[in-house]
Motif scaffolding. Structure first.
Motif, PDB file in Angstrom:
ATOM      1  N   ASN B 169      -1.155 100.581 -27.640  1.00 49.38           N
ATOM      2  CA  ASN B 169      -1.349 100.452 -29.153  1.00 49.38           C
ATOM      3  C   ASN B 169      -1.775 101.439 -30.052  1.00 49.38           C
ATOM      4  OD1 ASN B 169      -1.016  97.796 -28.133  1.00 49.38           O
ATOM      5  ND2 ASN B 169      -3.184  96.928 -27.694  1.00 49.38           N
ATOM      6  N   GLU B 170      -2.469 101.713 -28.551  1.00 49.28           N
ATOM      7  CA  GLU B 170      -2.827 103.254 -29.866  1.00 49.28           C
ATOM      8  C   GLU B 170      -1.183 104.195 -30.336  1.00 49.28           C
ATOM      9  OE1 GLU B 170      -4.387 103.252 -26.374  1.00 49.28           O
ATOM     10  OE2 GLU B 170      -5.884 101.689 -27.500  1.00 49.28           O
ATOM     11  N   SER B 171      -0.458 104.626 -29.257  1.00 47.90           N
ATOM     12  CA  SER B 171       0.466 105.802 -29.242  1.00 47.90           C
ATOM     13  C   SER B 171       1.211 104.616 -30.629  1.00 47.90           C
ATOM     14  CB  SER B 171       1.358 105.429 -28.000  1.00 47.90           C
ATOM     15  OG  SER B 171       2.428 104.829 -28.315  1.00 47.90           O
ATOM     16  N   VAL B 172       1.404 103.720 -31.004  1.00 46.42           N
ATOM     17  CA  VAL B 172       2.336 103.292 -31.714  1.00 46.42           C
ATOM     18  C   VAL B 172       1.459 103.287 -32.935  1.00 46.42           C
ATOM     19  CG1 VAL B 172       2.017 100.842 -31.842  1.00 46.42           C
ATOM     20  CG2 VAL B 172       4.405 101.233 -31.546  1.00 46.42           C
ATOM     21  N   SER B 174      -0.311 106.020 -34.081  1.00 47.97           N
ATOM     22  CA  SER B 174      -0.214 106.774 -33.951  1.00 47.97           C
ATOM     23  C   SER B 174       1.286 107.444 -34.673  1.00 47.97           C
ATOM     24  CB  SER B 174      -0.380 107.707 -33.292  1.00 47.97           C
ATOM     25  OG  SER B 174      -0.178 108.920 -32.566  1.00 47.97           O
ATOM     26  N   ILE B 175       2.690 106.823 -34.699  1.00 45.31           N
ATOM     27  CA  ILE B 175       3.857 106.935 -34.584  1.00 45.31           C
ATOM     28  C   ILE B 175       3.698 106.208 -35.509  1.00 45.31           C
ATOM     29  CG2 ILE B 175       6.208 106.019 -34.342  1.00 45.31           C
ATOM     30  CD1 ILE B 175       5.430 105.751 -31.248  1.00 45.31           C
ATOM     31  N   LEU B 176       3.548 104.983 -36.121  1.00 47.32           N
ATOM     32  CA  LEU B 176       3.352 104.640 -37.948  1.00 47.32           C
ATOM     33  C   LEU B 176       3.306 105.837 -38.480  1.00 47.32           C
ATOM     34  CD1 LEU B 176       3.247 100.858 -36.629  1.00 47.32           C
ATOM     35  CD2 LEU B 176       5.760 102.192 -37.437  1.00 47.32           C
ATOM     36  N   ASN B 177       1.475 105.699 -38.096  1.00 46.12           N
ATOM     37  CA  ASN B 177       0.880 106.608 -39.427  1.00 46.12           C
ATOM     38  C   ASN B 177       2.241 107.617 -39.909  1.00 46.12           C
ATOM     39  OD1 ASN B 177      -0.960 105.566 -39.367  1.00 46.12           O
ATOM     40  ND2 ASN B 177      -2.213 106.406 -37.398  1.00 46.12           N
ATOM     41  N   GLY B 178       2.985 108.656 -38.547  1.00 46.29           N
ATOM     42  CA  GLY B 178       3.045 109.611 -38.736  1.00 46.29           C
ATOM     43  C   GLY B 178       4.451 109.364 -39.347  1.00 46.29           C
ATOM     44  N   LEU B 179       5.052 108.613 -39.432  1.00 44.64           N
ATOM     45  CA  LEU B 179       5.977 107.556 -40.136  1.00 44.64           C
ATOM     46  C   LEU B 179       5.918 107.431 -41.251  1.00 44.64           C
ATOM     47  CD1 LEU B 179       8.026 106.283 -37.496  1.00 44.64           C
ATOM     48  CD2 LEU B 179       8.681 108.176 -38.659  1.00 44.64           C
ATOM     49  N   SER B 180       4.593 107.068 -41.697  1.00 46.84           N
ATOM     50  CA  SER B 180       4.135 106.388 -42.917  1.00 46.84           C
ATOM     51  C   SER B 180       3.954 108.042 -43.793  1.00 46.84           C
ATOM     52  CB  SER B 180       2.892 105.398 -42.588  1.00 46.84           C
ATOM     53  OG  SER B 180       3.312 104.152 -42.407  1.00 46.84           O
ATOM     54  N   LYS B 181       2.797 108.682 -43.215  1.00 46.48           N
ATOM     55  CA  LYS B 181       2.746 109.524 -43.805  1.00 46.48           C
ATOM     56  C   LYS B 181       4.433 110.387 -44.339  1.00 46.48           C
ATOM     57  CE  LYS B 181      -1.240 111.606 -41.856  1.00 46.48           C
ATOM     58  NZ  LYS B 181      -0.860 112.190 -40.162  1.00 46.48           N
ATOM     59  N   ASN B 182       5.212 110.400 -44.090  1.00 50.03           N
ATOM     60  CA  ASN B 182       6.768 110.865 -44.079  1.00 50.03           C
ATOM     61  C   ASN B 182       6.980 110.073 -45.503  1.00 50.03           C
ATOM     62  OD1 ASN B 182       6.710 113.466 -42.525  1.00 50.03           O
ATOM     63  ND2 ASN B 182       7.964 112.712 -41.152  1.00 50.03           N
TER      64      ASN B 182
END
Ligand SMILES: Cc1cc2nc3c(=O)[nH]c(=O)nc-3n(C[C@H](O)[C@H](O)[C@H](O)COP(=O)(O)O)c2cc1C
Ligand code: SF4
Ligand code: FES
Lengths: 473, 187
Positions: B169-172, B174-182
């Motif tokens: 749940n956490e890693s997904v 943070s992956i989405l956070n990372g992509l949203s920033k880009n």
């Protein structure tokens, strides 16, 4: 580990783990590294010292069986190609296709070879192409394997640069072009005649057989389709001989096999082992046994389309005949392990939903039967099923069984379903009696139903972007 | 196009594109044309290049619009209806506009046993969309995928060809956070 140490370590396993001893997932060997590690000795021998018929004789003698699921003897498959038939000297050129579609749920063995030692597969394809007199070869790779695609294309380019592909290979008058084709995604593309249609740019619907592809395949020419793992054995059989290959396994099926385990085990993974390790060894010695706090309920021995086996079968050797005698199939050799905390009905529902979604729609029993089974299983899982539903499922298993459809997808769907109804009958009946699922875990199979799994839509279950238009046809 | 677009209502004629209105030589870029012609040179028929053609056009344009479909069909000298049959058959060809990021979440058996349903809920809550939908800002599309071949490291998903595994749940998030920033930066 330095690369020298790595190589020494790898080479020490060359004779016991032929397929995987050179696997390096971080940085696979390039052409030069592969040659230094003993690569292309088998291909050199085949192309410069042996005639195609002599190579065929060695491969037939080795007893190599196809690793794509059906276990058909490779030598016998090749011998049907007109160029290898006694009477014909001037037969038309044929095609070789390497089947790297690997979309069977719970199967990831080919990926390990494709990403870890791409050069080996190219050498293998050259040997096979030479034997069946192919002047063109295609490597059909599932679209999702993008890292493998990059690495394989590099390996192909390097083989061209080093005169292992193209004209006058290594000074002989043999010529071969090899192309990588990445698929646009559909499980049925793995079925060999559907794959041929996909390569021809068509909808990947299987073809009626006969004629078999060896006689009339890609663009109507003789075509051999072999699995990645099957082919990867060839350089080693040529290098070390057929007797060595037979001696690799103490059982009747020769060679090593890529085995894997996933699901509720401690240490899921993939291992190359002598053909015929027992399920118990694989499950406990390699996969580390069951996860903490759960017990073994059952397992599929060779991917999603094989029959469940249970505790009593643990000492069965994982070779084609022994697994068949136990009532299942070796398939792809990938264990999918179910524990006592997950609902077997939900598991079978997940599997059947996959088959319903991926059915190509050609045969009525499969096109209508798989979504029908999904509908019934959903009902049972939700606690709304009846005993009549069980009888209906049993009937469906008969309708979709071997001989009633054009390809093995539908019978493959029947295998886990029918065997689950046998071994987990109590669980099915409990759902019906209690009016709910006795396992609290994995409710997802119910939840998705509310998103629209209708029998008539189940063919493409998750309606949306990429599934449009199917009902228009 | 989803199923509702294929309802009994005919398309409104004024916006219907006819095959004649598109000139594939102008529509397709030089790069697209050269990839398609290279593929044609390997194969024995022009239509055999169809899947490769759909993939290359999708690579540059994100999805296969009706115009793209017609242009490719013309280029390959086949009917657009026939190519539509091919395009809709394959899971990785998008016949509807998709977001910058297309999330393919594996829903096959190993991921089922290791709890992809939790991951699905997290993604759906984070993005506010379900399967087959795109976020209103056009950044994310969510789709299911059959087994991604990461069953030993399940649950698994693929975003724009990149594989992610051993999801929690956490890693997904943070992956989405990372992509949203880009989001917005990518071309
Ligand atoms: C629905 C279906 C899917 C299949 N998928 C694959 C696959 O992904 N990879 C594969 O090698 N064989 C697959 N097969 C088996 C192939 O049809 C064929 O038997 C195999 O590629 C032959 O290679 P082999 O003789 O080396 O085993 C599939 C069969 C069916 C019916
Ligand atoms: S059994 Fe199913 S997948 Fe195979 S040809 Fe028939 S409809 Fe297609
Ligand atoms: S089942 Fe999800 S990666 Fe294989």
């Amino acid at each position: 580990m330095t690369s020298k140490n790595w190589l020494a370590q790898a080479l020490s396993q060359a004779l016991t783990k032929p397929l995987t001893h050179l696997v390096n997932l971080d940085q696979p060997l390039d052409f030069e590294g592969y040659v230094q590690a003993g690569g292309y000795i088998g291909a050199t021998k085949a192309l410069t010292q042996l005639t195609p018929k002599e190579v065929l004789a060695i491969v037939s003698d080795s007893g190599l069986k196809g690793r794509g699921g059906a276990g058909f003897p490779t030598g016998m498959k090749w011998s049907c190609v007109p160029a290898l038939q006694e009477q014909s000297n001037q037969a038309q050129p044929s095609y070789l296709i390497c089947n790297g579609d690997e979309m069977e749920p719970g199967t990831f063995k080919d990926r390990y070879l494709l990403e870890g030692v791409p050069q080996q597969l190219i050498e293998a394809m050259i040997i096979a192409s030479y034997t069946i007199s192919a002047d063109k070869a295609f490597l059909f790779l599932r679209g999702e394997y993008q890292l493998a695609a990059t690495r394989l294309q590099q390996a192909i380019d390097q083989a061209y640069e080093n005169n292992w592909l193209g004209k006058n290979i290594q000074g002989t008058n043999y010529q071969l072009d090899l192309y990588l084709h990445t698929s646009a995604g559909r499980y049925i593309c793995g079925e060999e005649t559907a794959l041929i249609n996909a390569l021809e740019g068509k909808r990947a619907i299987p073809r009626a057989k006969p004629p078999f592809p060896q006689v009339s395949g890609l663009f109507g020419k003789p075509t051999v389709v072999n699995n990645v793992e099957t082919l990867s054995n060839l350089p080693h059989i040529l290098k070390h001989g057929s007797q060595w290959f037979k001696d690799l396994s103490p059982h009747s099926d020769p060679g090593t096999k890529m085995y894997s385990a996933c699901g509720q085990v401690k240490n899921p993974g993939v291992w190359e082992l002598p053909m015929g390790v027992t399920i118990r060894e694989l499950l406990y010695d390699y996969a580390g046994g069951m996860k903490e706090g759960v017990k073994l309920k059952g397992l599929l021995p060779g991917g999603a389309s094989t029959d469940f086996l249970v505790e009593q079968h643990l000492d069965t050797p994982m070779d084609f005949d022994s697994i068949a005698k136990a009532g299942s199939r070796l398939g792809t050799g990938g264990l999918i392990v179910l524990d006592d905390k997950h609902c077997p009905v939900a598991m079978v529902l997940n599997l059947l939903r996959f088959f319903a979604q991926e059915s190509c729609g050609w045969c009525t029993p499969c096109r209508d039967g798989t979504p029908w089974a999904v509908e019934i299983l959903t009902r049972i899982e939700q606690g709304k099923g009846s005993l009549a539903d069980m009888a209906q499922l049993a009937d469906l298993c008969d309708f979709m069984w071997l001989g009633k459809t054009h390809c093995a997808l539908a019978p493959g769907a029947v295998e886990p379903l029918k065997s689950a109804m046998r071994y987990f009958k109590d669980d099915f009946e409990q759902h019906i009696e209690l009016g709910c699922c006795p396992y609290q875990s994995n409710s997802n199979e119910q939840q998705q139903e509310s998103q629209g799994v209708q029998p008539e839509l189940a063919k493409r279950v998750t309606a949306g972007v990429n599934q449009g238009g199917e009902n228009d046809e | 196009m989803n199923n509702s677009d294929f309802s009994l209502q005919p398309r409104i004629p004024s916006i219907m594109v006819t095959d004649e209105e598109i000139d594939f030589r102008q529509y397709l870029s030089a790069t697209e044309l050269s990839v398609i012609e290279h593929e044609v040179s390997i194969m024995e028929t022009r239509e055999a290049a169809g899947i490769e053609a759909l993939k290359i056009v999708q690579k540059y344009r994100g999805w296969i619009s009706d115009d793209s479909l017609i242009a490719i069909a013309q280029c390959l000298q086949m009917s657009s209806a026939q190519l539509e049959g091919v395009a809709t058959f394959y899971n990785l060809i998008y016949r509807q506009k998709v977001g910058h990021y297309v999330i393919h979440l594996c829903d096959s058996i190993s991921c089922h046993l290791t709890g992809y349903d939790e991951i699905l809920k997290v993604i759906q809550t984070y993005l506010g969309i379900g399967y087959g939908q795109t976020t209103p800002d056009g950044e994310f599309t969510l789709l299911s995928n059959v087994c991604l071949g990461s069953c030993d490291k399940s649950p698994a998903m693929m975003i724009n060809g990149q594989h992610y595994h051993s999801l929690t749940n956490e890693s997904v998030v943070s992956i989405l956070n990372g992509l949203s920033k880009n989001a917005g930066d990518i071309v």
